[in-house]
Design an enzyme around this catalytic site. Structure first.
Site, short mmCIF file in Angstrom:
data_model
loop_
_atom_site.label_atom_id
_atom_site.label_comp_id
_atom_site.label_asym_id
_atom_site.label_seq_id
_atom_site.Cartn_x
_atom_site.Cartn_y
_atom_site.Cartn_z
N TYR A 1 -9.48 -3.41 6.22
CA TYR A 1 -8.62 -4.44 6.84
C TYR A 1 -8.77 -4.40 8.36
CZ TYR A 1 -6.40 -4.98 2.24
OH TYR A 1 -6.16 -5.21 0.89
N ASP B 1 0.81 -0.55 1.14
CA ASP B 1 -0.58 -0.71 0.72
C ASP B 1 -1.47 -1.03 1.92
OD1 ASP B 1 -2.63 -1.19 -1.47
OD2 ASP B 1 -2.68 -3.14 -0.46
N SER C 1 -9.26 -1.64 -7.98
CA SER C 1 -8.79 -2.97 -7.59
C SER C 1 -9.88 -3.98 -7.95
CB SER C 1 -8.53 -2.98 -6.08
OG SER C 1 -8.17 -4.28 -5.67
N1 LIG Z 1 -7.10 -5.64 -3.47
C1 LIG Z 1 -7.51 -6.73 -2.87
O1 LIG Z 1 -8.67 -7.16 -3.03
C2 LIG Z 1 -6.57 -7.44 -1.96
C3 LIG Z 1 -6.90 -8.71 -1.44
C4 LIG Z 1 -5.97 -9.32 -0.60
C5 LIG Z 1 -4.76 -8.71 -0.30
N2 LIG Z 1 -4.49 -7.47 -0.81
C6 LIG Z 1 -3.21 -6.78 -0.52
O2 LIG Z 1 -2.15 -7.64 -0.84
C7 LIG Z 1 -1.28 -7.77 0.26
C8 LIG Z 1 -0.65 -9.12 0.24
O3 LIG Z 1 -1.63 -10.15 0.41
P1 LIG Z 1 -1.25 -11.48 1.17
O4 LIG Z 1 -0.82 -11.18 2.55
O5 LIG Z 1 -2.33 -12.48 0.96
O6 LIG Z 1 0.04 -11.89 0.29
P2 LIG Z 1 1.16 -12.99 0.34
O7 LIG Z 1 2.45 -12.27 0.39
O8 LIG Z 1 0.90 -13.91 -0.80
O9 LIG Z 1 0.94 -13.83 1.67
C9 LIG Z 1 1.55 -13.49 2.89
C10 LIG Z 1 1.18 -14.53 3.91
O10 LIG Z 1 1.78 -15.77 3.56
C11 LIG Z 1 2.62 -16.19 4.63
N3 LIG Z 1 3.78 -16.94 4.14
C12 LIG Z 1 4.14 -18.16 4.58
N4 LIG Z 1 5.20 -18.59 3.93
C13 LIG Z 1 5.56 -17.63 3.09
C14 LIG Z 1 6.60 -17.51 2.15
N5 LIG Z 1 7.52 -18.46 1.96
N6 LIG Z 1 6.68 -16.38 1.43
C15 LIG Z 1 5.78 -15.39 1.60
N7 LIG Z 1 4.76 -15.47 2.50
C16 LIG Z 1 4.65 -16.59 3.22
C17 LIG Z 1 3.00 -14.93 5.35
O11 LIG Z 1 3.38 -15.28 6.67
P3 LIG Z 1 4.56 -14.45 7.42
O12 LIG Z 1 3.97 -13.14 7.79
O13 LIG Z 1 4.87 -15.31 8.59
O14 LIG Z 1 5.69 -14.35 6.45
C18 LIG Z 1 1.71 -14.16 5.30
O15 LIG Z 1 0.81 -14.65 6.28
C19 LIG Z 1 -2.18 -7.49 1.48
O16 LIG Z 1 -1.44 -7.07 2.61
C20 LIG Z 1 -3.04 -6.38 0.95
O17 LIG Z 1 -2.34 -5.17 1.03
C21 LIG Z 1 -5.36 -6.85 -1.64
#
Ligand SMILES: NC(=O)c1ccc[n+]([C@@H]2O[C@H](COP(=O)([O-])OP(=O)(O)OC[C@H]3O[C@@H](n4cnc5c(N)ncnc54)[C@H](OP(=O)(O)O)[C@@H]3O)[C@@H](O)[C@H]2O)c1
Length: 313
Positions: free
Chosen positions: A55, A50, A155
């Protein structure tokens, strides 16, 4: 060993892993690091990626394109999704734009940055009050005819907004990407507190959970490990002792880890669910990819919901 299940995205014949990798945070890493992560993902059964044009101002798409070339992944074996509609002038000014011209130009930009001929799925990133469904329909038709996009979704849309766009289209919207995690459960709370007066009864999203199921649209859960709006992760966070205790208990029972249990909690919700994980850490990604080892009973699902601070009326 690969445990991950595949799902059809909405009513389409696009089949992908129920865990996807989000590339939003990839610009913080080198092309090679992201290439290695793509390989790790694919080996763990993850074939859904995704992205969005917004971004880091296109950097996440560029990083993905470069990493894809360095990785051992084959284009036709994976599903690539990106999003359109948030525009920024690079300063503080940000707005939404679903004009035909913007959608067409933005998709060309995305394809160029990723070095692709087509994306499998294009999502409208956030609902624009100024949107004109007929313009969106024309843009979608052009993109499909040119072979640049296979299917479309949205979304952060509520049911009325989905229907407003859908009625003008001759292709069915297949997915809605929404914030959903153990610590972000508004769409679930509201359903269980119908006609009450407590805060959980607030309808923030117009029953998007039930609507998505009725309309056979896949819910893609974004930020599955975050609490608040990017406030941090709840896993191993001292602010959430009870939740972590119950996650740990379930992880032991299913011979896996807390990350897998938190993803499994989302996937246990009926309908078509996908988890879009944003980790850039290979070890964590492999942990998350164990989600299908966890077969939560209904009571275990509720126990996790309660441990996250929720109650029933
Ligand atoms: N449609 C929308 O409006 C929207 C908005 C936001 C995001 N998104 C999509 O959703 C995806 C995921 O969002 P997100 O990155 O906020 O999701 P997430 O998986 O909830 O968060 C990942 C972040 O948390 C950290 N983290 C720390 N400890 C963790 C643990 N135990 N398990 C998992 N992660 C941990 C990760 O660091 P490390 O890398 O060090 O593991 C990373 O920085 C984005 O890449 C994007 O594609 C969409």
């Amino acid at each position: 060993m690969i445990f991950l299940k595949k799902v059809n995205i909405g009513n389409s014949n696009i089949v992908a892993s129920n865990i996807g990798l989000g590339l939003m945070r990839s610009p913080e890493h080198s092309d090679q690091e992201v290439a290695d992560l793509l390989d790790t993902a694919y080996e763990a059964g993850i074939d859904f990626f995704d992205n969005a044009d917004v971004y880091t101002n296109g950097e996440a798409e560029k990083r993905f394109g470069a990493a894809l070339k360095k990785s051992s992944l084959t284009r036709d074996n994976i599903v690539i999704q990106t999003k359109v509609g948030i525009v920024s002038d690079g300063n503080e000014n940000i707005r939404y734009d679903f004009s035909k011209q913007h959608i067409l130009e933005a998709v060309n930009g995305s394809l160029q940055r990723m070095g692709l001929d087509y994306v499998d799925i294009l999502l409208l990133h956030r609902p624009d009050p100024l949107l004109e469904p007929e313009e969106i329909a024309e843009a979608f038709k052009t993109l499909q005819n040119e072979g640049k996009v296979r299917r479309f979704g949205v979304s952060n849309f509520n049911p009325m907004q989905v229907q407003l766009v859908q009625q003008a289209l001759d292709t069915k919207l297949i997915a809605n990407q929404l914030q959903l995690s153990l610590m972000h459960t508004g769409m679930i709370n509201f359903g269980m507190h119908t006609n009450m007066t407590d805060p959980a009864s607030l309808n923030h999203d117009g029953s998007i959970l039930e609507f998505s199921r009725l309309k056979n649209m896949t819910i893609q859960a974004w930020s599955p490990y975050q609490y608040g709006f990017f406030d941090g992760t709840f896993i191993d966070n001292a602010k959430f002792p009870t939740l972590n205790e119950v996650l740990h208990k379930m992880a032991r029972k299913y011979d896996t880890n807390k990350n897998a249990v938190a993803a499994a909690w989302i996937l246990r919700i009926p309908g078509s669910m996908q988890v879009i994980a944003g980790t850039m850490n290979a070890k964590r990604l492999k942990q998350i990819a164990e989600a299908d080892k966890v077969k939560l009973t209904a009571q275990e699902w509720y126990d996790l919901y309660f441990a996250a601070g929720n109650d029933l009326p």
